[in-house]
Design a protein around this motif. Structure first.
Motif, PDB file in Angstrom:
ATOM      1  N   LEU A  68      28.120  52.788  58.627  1.00 21.08           N
ATOM      2  CA  LEU A  68      29.113  53.504  57.830  1.00 21.08           C
ATOM      3  C   LEU A  68      29.335  52.850  56.473  1.00 21.08           C
ATOM      4  O   LEU A  68      29.619  53.536  55.481  1.00 21.08           O
ATOM      5  N   LEU A  69      29.219  51.524  56.426  1.00 19.86           N
ATOM      6  CA  LEU A  69      29.532  50.793  55.201  1.00 19.86           C
ATOM      7  C   LEU A  69      28.305  50.412  54.380  1.00 19.86           C
ATOM      8  O   LEU A  69      28.431  50.057  53.202  1.00 19.86           O
ATOM      9  N   GLU A  70      27.121  50.461  54.984  1.00 22.35           N
ATOM     10  CA  GLU A  70      25.911  49.986  54.307  1.00 22.35           C
ATOM     11  C   GLU A  70      25.672  50.628  52.940  1.00 22.35           C
ATOM     12  O   GLU A  70      25.363  49.920  51.975  1.00 22.35           O
ATOM     13  N   PRO A  71      25.802  51.962  52.784  1.00 22.45           N
ATOM     14  CA  PRO A  71      25.512  52.563  51.469  1.00 22.45           C
ATOM     15  C   PRO A  71      26.416  52.056  50.349  1.00 22.45           C
ATOM     16  O   PRO A  71      26.034  52.106  49.177  1.00 22.45           O
ATOM     17  N   PHE A  72      27.598  51.548  50.702  1.00 24.95           N
ATOM     18  CA  PHE A  72      28.557  51.132  49.679  1.00 24.95           C
ATOM     19  C   PHE A  72      28.518  49.627  49.406  1.00 24.95           C
ATOM     20  O   PHE A  72      28.735  49.203  48.266  1.00 24.95           O
ATOM     21  N   LEU A  73      28.242  48.816  50.436  1.00 27.07           N
ATOM     22  CA  LEU A  73      28.359  47.370  50.292  1.00 27.07           C
ATOM     23  C   LEU A  73      27.019  46.638  50.254  1.00 27.07           C
ATOM     24  O   LEU A  73      26.811  45.758  49.417  1.00 27.07           O
ATOM     25  N   TYR A  74      26.118  47.000  51.150  1.00 29.38           N
ATOM     26  CA  TYR A  74      24.889  46.225  51.305  1.00 29.38           C
ATOM     27  C   TYR A  74      23.734  46.766  50.469  1.00 29.38           C
ATOM     28  O   TYR A  74      23.052  46.018  49.765  1.00 29.38           O
ATOM     29  N   HIS A  75      23.521  48.071  50.527  1.00 26.81           N
ATOM     30  CA  HIS A  75      22.367  48.657  49.841  1.00 26.81           C
ATOM     31  C   HIS A  75      22.374  48.405  48.324  1.00 26.81           C
ATOM     32  O   HIS A  75      21.320  48.057  47.763  1.00 26.81           O
ATOM     33  N   PRO A  76      23.509  48.541  47.631  1.00 21.92           N
ATOM     34  CA  PRO A  76      23.492  48.248  46.187  1.00 21.92           C
ATOM     35  C   PRO A  76      23.048  46.819  45.866  1.00 21.92           C
ATOM     36  O   PRO A  76      22.370  46.587  44.856  1.00 21.92           O
ATOM     37  N   LEU A  77      23.399  45.869  46.728  1.00 22.33           N
ATOM     38  CA  LEU A  77      22.983  44.487  46.493  1.00 22.33           C
ATOM     39  C   LEU A  77      21.468  44.345  46.609  1.00 22.33           C
ATOM     40  O   LEU A  77      20.830  43.655  45.796  1.00 22.33           O
TER      41      LEU A  77
END
Length: 498
Positions: A432-441
């Motif tokens: 649920l959170l990956e597209p906002f927190l992890y993927h951009p990094l």
């Protein structure tokens, strides 16, 4: 205005690019399902395991694990590697010029003595010094090669190949934890077909797992965000990506953390490239290229069984160094092997795999970064249709969640990475959170890797810290002292490229 035309055109590019990516993932999910069903039917039965254990024709396998400054965990790690439930194997630890007590601890704890050995340099490496074997019969499978530091893991693996005795070898990391049946699971495709040149086993993250006597006694998901996101990433890579590619014999790579290879093909292809930053992909491309050049049939297989647990970067600092290296290595690989791209001579590799990786992996960070920049500009200038933008975003977000659920379903039906079904709730939270927190990094880190390669920036490995394994989860584990390596030392940033 020309500017408006460019933005309008780029909007369509991003839209069709996104649709192409979605379609490709749908196809990969379908192919992965076919591959999983096929593998489950032809997997290792109790009868097959009994034949492997008792047959005098069972092929021998060499486990090659480089070690550099591993004094804190080297004894436990070697005991873990020696615990394979397979009749004919050897464990080759390559001491790659360690400056700590790694070699001394190996000699002391495993009763090692220097022995004369006809070291034949099939693949050139940094100078070989000596070879050790144990005087204790219970460690008769253990071989320790001592050599000068080669600057990369690849050089150490090549030295292990030169000292190996068996026709197949496993490339792994000394601090990885192998499943007891890891060799048996990965040797099955080779026994079923003479064309198999490499086999990939599923790698899982060990962060958070309970470890006892060198084995995973209680697999658990990590609770720390950085490692948790990577747990989902590894599942997606193996249970959808690689399983799908394997179904059409188009695997892009066999992870540097765990893979079984035909030694003759690897040596014939020139061994591992000592200067490669993506040695796993580089090696497989050259193996397939060798087979195609000499019109030899080949297959690269992904087995849907967890063979190895690896400690992934526990924080952003270590993740940054790893992903910058991967980004640099990916661009380096395409520049070095550009002759394979869209070349019919190299079959699926040239016509399917490399074009896909070029468009949807190498170009992806660039397209995403420019797309986000254009979107921010248009939002600030008031030209965004927010209703359409919201619909597109929700559609893409929903697809990402569905993909993650499919990945977890595949994992669970194959025996599961975790014993408790509720453990998957942590992975769902990560999805649920990956597209906002992890993927951009990861996008930013990949772009930094491209930048470093284009402008020939010196690769800095930096100080690598490992937590190691203790009886408990990642909350209870006490941090290890940092293992400090010089720039270019043979330090593997955990996990390899999945």
């Amino acid at each position: 205005m020309i500017k408006d035309i460019v933005f309008y055109f780029y909007g369509y590019v991003v839209f069709f690019y996104s649709m192409g990516l979605i379609v490709s993932y749908v196809v990969l999910m379908w192919l992965a399902g076919i591959g999983i069903v096929r593998r489950k039917r032809g997997g290792m039965s109790l009868y097959a395991k009994e034949i492997i254990d008792s047959s005098p024709y069972t092929p021998g396998v060499s486990i090659i694990a480089p070690a550099y400054n591993e004094e804190r965990t080297i004894v436990e790690n070697v005991n873990s590697l020696l615990g394979q439930e397979y009749p004919t194997f050897e464990v080759i630890i390559v001491n790659d010029g360690s400056r700590d007590k790694t070699l001394e601890l190996l000699i002391e704890n495993f009763s090692l003595v220097e022995v004369p050995f006809a070291y034949v340099e099939y693949i050139h490496t940094k100078p070989y010094r000596r070879l050790f074997k144990s005087t204790d019969p219970q460690y008769h499978r253990l071989i320790v090669v001592d050599k000068e530091n080669g600057g990369t893991k690849a050089d150490a693996v090549n030295a292990g190949l030169n000292a190996s005795s068996y026709p197949y070898f496993i490339n792994t990391d000394v601090d990885c934890i192998l499943a007891p049946d890891a060799i048996s699971q990965c040797i099955m495709p080779i026994l079923q077909s003479d064309d198999v040149i490499a086999v990939s086993g599923v790698m899982a993250t060990s962060n958070g797992c309970k470890v006892e006597n060198g084995r995973i006694s209680d697999p658990r998901p990590p609770h720390r965000p950085c490692a948790l996101f990577q747990t989902l990433e590894y599942m997606r890579s193996f249970f959808v990506g690689k399983m799908g590619w394997s179904s059409i014999n188009a695997m892009p790579n066999v992870s540097g953390g765990y893979g079984l290879f035909d030694k003759k093909v690897v040596i014939a292809a020139g061994g591992y490239s000592g200067d490669s930053y993506a040695e796993d992909m580089d090696m497989l491309i050259r193996m397939v290229g060798y087979c195609c050049d000499f019109k030899r049939k080949y297959r690269v297989v992904q087995v849907p069984a967890i063979s190895c647990w690896t400690e992934v970067p526990p924080n952003i600092k270590v993740l940054y160094r790893q992903r910058v290296r991967w980004g640099r290595g990916l661009l380096q690989t395409f520049v070095r092997h550009r002759r394979f791209l869209f070349n019919r001579r190299y079959r699926q590799l040239g016509m399917v795999t490399l074009p896909y990786v070029l468009i949807f992996e190498l170009f992806a960070p660039v397209i995403e970064f420019i797309g986000f920049t254009v979107f921010v500009y248009q939002a600030l200038t008031g030209v965004v249709n927010w209703t359409s933008a919201l619909v597109i975003f929700l559609g893409l977000y929903t697809f990402c969640i569905i993909l993650s659920l499919v990945v977890m379903f595949n994992d669970y039906t194959l025996g599961g990475s975790f014993r408790r079904p509720r453990s998957y709730l942590w992975v769902i939270c990560a999805a649920l959170l990956e597209p906002f927190l992890y993927h951009p990094l990861t996008v930013i880190f990949s772009l930094k890797g491209y930048f470093n390669y284009v402008f020939n920036r010196r690769a800095e490995w930096g100080d690598m810290s490992r937590k190691g394994f203790t009886p408990g989860n990642d909350k209870a584990a006490a941090p290890a002292a940092a293992t400090v390596a010089p720039a270019g030392a043979a330090v593997n940033e955990k996990g390899g490229n999945p």
